[in-house]
Design a protein around this motif. Structure first.
Motif, short mmCIF file in Angstrom:
data_model
loop_
_atom_site.label_atom_id
_atom_site.label_comp_id
_atom_site.label_asym_id
_atom_site.label_seq_id
_atom_site.Cartn_x
_atom_site.Cartn_y
_atom_site.Cartn_z
N MET A 84 -15.22 17.27 60.43
CA MET A 84 -15.76 18.48 59.82
C MET A 84 -14.77 19.06 58.82
SD MET A 84 -17.55 20.48 63.00
CE MET A 84 -18.88 19.73 63.93
N LEU A 85 -15.29 19.65 57.77
CA LEU A 85 -14.43 20.27 56.78
C LEU A 85 -13.94 21.62 57.29
CD1 LEU A 85 -16.42 19.51 53.53
CD2 LEU A 85 -14.44 18.29 54.43
N PRO A 86 -12.67 21.96 57.07
CA PRO A 86 -12.16 23.26 57.52
C PRO A 86 -12.78 24.39 56.74
CG PRO A 86 -10.53 22.12 56.18
CD PRO A 86 -11.66 21.15 56.40
N ILE A 87 -12.90 25.54 57.41
CA ILE A 87 -13.45 26.73 56.77
C ILE A 87 -12.51 27.17 55.66
CG2 ILE A 87 -13.97 29.17 57.13
CD1 ILE A 87 -14.94 28.51 59.87
N GLY A 88 -13.07 27.43 54.48
CA GLY A 88 -12.27 27.89 53.36
C GLY A 88 -11.55 26.79 52.62
N MET A 89 -11.95 25.54 52.85
CA MET A 89 -11.28 24.44 52.16
C MET A 89 -11.54 24.54 50.66
SD MET A 89 -11.75 20.35 52.77
CE MET A 89 -10.80 19.18 51.82
N GLY A 90 -10.49 24.46 49.86
CA GLY A 90 -10.62 24.57 48.42
C GLY A 90 -10.63 25.98 47.90
N MET A 91 -10.60 26.97 48.78
CA MET A 91 -10.59 28.37 48.36
C MET A 91 -9.16 28.88 48.31
SD MET A 91 -13.75 30.05 50.51
CE MET A 91 -15.41 29.39 50.40
N PRO A 92 -8.89 29.84 47.44
CA PRO A 92 -7.55 30.45 47.43
C PRO A 92 -7.28 31.18 48.73
CG PRO A 92 -9.06 31.66 46.01
CD PRO A 92 -9.78 30.40 46.41
N SER A 93 -6.07 31.09 49.20
CA SER A 93 -5.72 31.68 50.48
C SER A 93 -4.87 32.92 50.28
CB SER A 93 -4.95 30.67 51.34
OG SER A 93 -3.77 30.24 50.67
N THR A 94 -4.87 33.76 51.31
CA THR A 94 -4.08 34.98 51.29
C THR A 94 -2.67 34.68 51.78
OG1 THR A 94 -6.06 36.29 51.75
CG2 THR A 94 -3.94 37.34 52.16
N PRO A 95 -1.62 35.21 51.13
CA PRO A 95 -0.26 34.98 51.62
C PRO A 95 -0.08 35.51 53.03
CG PRO A 95 -0.23 35.88 49.39
CD PRO A 95 -1.64 35.98 49.88
N LEU A 96 0.69 34.79 53.83
CA LEU A 96 0.93 35.19 55.21
C LEU A 96 2.19 36.02 55.30
CD1 LEU A 96 0.09 31.85 57.07
CD2 LEU A 96 -1.40 33.80 56.61
N LEU A 97 2.13 37.04 56.14
CA LEU A 97 3.28 37.92 56.34
C LEU A 97 4.10 37.42 57.51
CD1 LEU A 97 1.57 41.42 55.92
CD2 LEU A 97 2.92 40.19 54.24
N SER A 98 5.40 37.70 57.45
CA SER A 98 6.28 37.30 58.54
C SER A 98 6.20 38.24 59.72
CB SER A 98 7.73 37.24 58.03
OG SER A 98 8.13 38.51 57.52
N CYS A 107 -16.41 32.60 71.76
CA CYS A 107 -17.64 31.82 71.76
C CYS A 107 -17.70 30.89 70.55
CB CYS A 107 -18.84 32.76 71.79
SG CYS A 107 -20.44 31.91 71.83
N LEU A 108 -17.33 31.40 69.37
CA LEU A 108 -17.35 30.57 68.17
C LEU A 108 -16.23 29.52 68.19
CD1 LEU A 108 -18.08 33.18 65.34
CD2 LEU A 108 -19.63 31.45 66.26
N ALA A 109 -15.07 29.90 68.73
CA ALA A 109 -13.95 28.96 68.75
C ALA A 109 -14.21 27.79 69.69
CB ALA A 109 -12.68 29.69 69.16
N SER A 110 -14.99 28.02 70.75
CA SER A 110 -15.31 26.95 71.69
C SER A 110 -16.50 26.10 71.24
CB SER A 110 -15.60 27.53 73.08
OG SER A 110 -16.69 28.44 73.02
N SER A 111 -17.18 26.52 70.18
CA SER A 111 -18.31 25.78 69.64
C SER A 111 -17.83 24.77 68.61
CB SER A 111 -19.32 26.75 69.03
OG SER A 111 -18.78 27.35 67.87
N PRO A 112 -18.71 23.90 68.09
CA PRO A 112 -18.29 22.99 67.01
C PRO A 112 -17.76 23.70 65.78
CG PRO A 112 -20.34 22.22 67.98
CD PRO A 112 -20.05 23.57 68.59
N LEU A 113 -18.14 24.96 65.58
CA LEU A 113 -17.61 25.69 64.43
C LEU A 113 -16.12 25.95 64.56
CD1 LEU A 113 -20.43 28.35 63.86
CD2 LEU A 113 -19.95 26.32 62.48
N GLY A 114 -15.60 25.94 65.78
CA GLY A 114 -14.17 26.14 65.97
C GLY A 114 -13.33 25.03 65.37
N GLN A 115 -13.93 23.83 65.22
CA GLN A 115 -13.22 22.72 64.59
C GLN A 115 -13.07 22.91 63.09
OE1 GLN A 115 -11.86 20.44 66.55
NE2 GLN A 115 -12.79 21.43 68.33
N CYS A 116 -13.87 23.82 62.52
CA CYS A 116 -13.82 24.05 61.07
C CYS A 116 -12.87 25.17 60.70
CB CYS A 116 -15.21 24.41 60.55
SG CYS A 116 -16.46 23.13 60.85
N ALA A 117 -12.29 25.83 61.70
CA ALA A 117 -11.40 26.96 61.42
C ALA A 117 -10.10 26.46 60.82
CB ALA A 117 -11.14 27.76 62.68
N GLN A 118 -9.33 27.41 60.31
CA GLN A 118 -8.03 27.09 59.75
C GLN A 118 -7.11 26.57 60.85
OE1 GLN A 118 -7.26 27.26 56.57
NE2 GLN A 118 -9.10 28.26 55.79
#
Length: 219
Positions: free
Chosen positions: A1-15, A76-87
């Protein structure tokens, strides 16, 4: 499965954790996501297919993975097949930009039939437009904070420090001392040669600089 947001600009992560202002924006986004799901249920009951609202709401749930109010929906979403598409981190701030883009594009499409789609379509437009505005402001705040952290970590030396005192290559000081020491020895040897005999000339004699008879052209 393709990850969610693949090819989209991402937000910088804070420390570190989010500031109170950022958490306030996240709380407003949460209310907008709840409103998006409510509008989707209303559109479904009136015979419409709220596919775009469901996609936007799923992005929003993954965005709010650390929110205690939606932890059940996220699990619920993370345990579903959609959870495999997350970041790779399972969502969070990394889904902010995808949520912003999806909500913005949905608003453009909803605007085309805003006055003929019924009250729930208008409700969906209002919540998605508000969510995109709050997400854009939150992304601006996070980007500014990330640049500040980057500038604070990269400015290890003041800009007004003299160039001769700046260590451009850390760890090269010992090498410079070694080279300088050997150069000093070579200089001593060179000094001995300068005070002594010079190099051999073509005729077998010693060459001394700026000595001998001069010659003029055409003389």
């Amino acid at each position: 499965m393709l990850p969610i947001g693949m090819g989209m600009p991402s937000t910088p992560l804070l420390s570190g954790p989010l500031t109170p202002e950022m958490q306030d924006k996240m709380a407003k986004i949460r209310y907008c996501i709840i409103g998006i799901f409510a509008a989707a249920v209303g559109r479904l009951c009136t015979g419409d297919v709220p596919f775009n609202e469901l996609i936007c709401g799923i992005f929003g749930i993954f965005l709010l993975k650390d929110d205690e109010n939606v932890i059940t929906c996220y699990s619920c979403l993370a345990s579903s097949p959609l959870g495999q598409c997350a970041q790779p981190g399972g969502g969070g701030i990394a889904c902010l930009m995808p949520f912003l883009l999806v909500a913005s594009f949905n608003c453009i499409f909803l605007l085309l039939r805003l006055f003929i789609g019924g009250p729930f379509l208008l409700l969906s437009f209002c919540f998605q437009f508000s969510g995109s505005v709050f997400a854009w402001r939150l992304n601006t705040m996070i980007s500014a904070a990330a640049l500040t952290e980057l500038g604070a970590g990269g400015q290890g030396q003041p800009l007004n420090q003299p160039l001769t005192q700046m260590r451009m290559f850390p760890g090269a000081e010992g090498v410079g001392n070694t080279v300088g020491g050997s150069g000093g020895g070579g200089g001593g040897a060179g000094g001995g040669r300068a005070h002594g005999a010079g190099p051999m000339g073509p005729g077998g004699g010693r060459f001394v600089a700026f000595q001998g008879d001069g010659h003029r052209l055409g003389g």
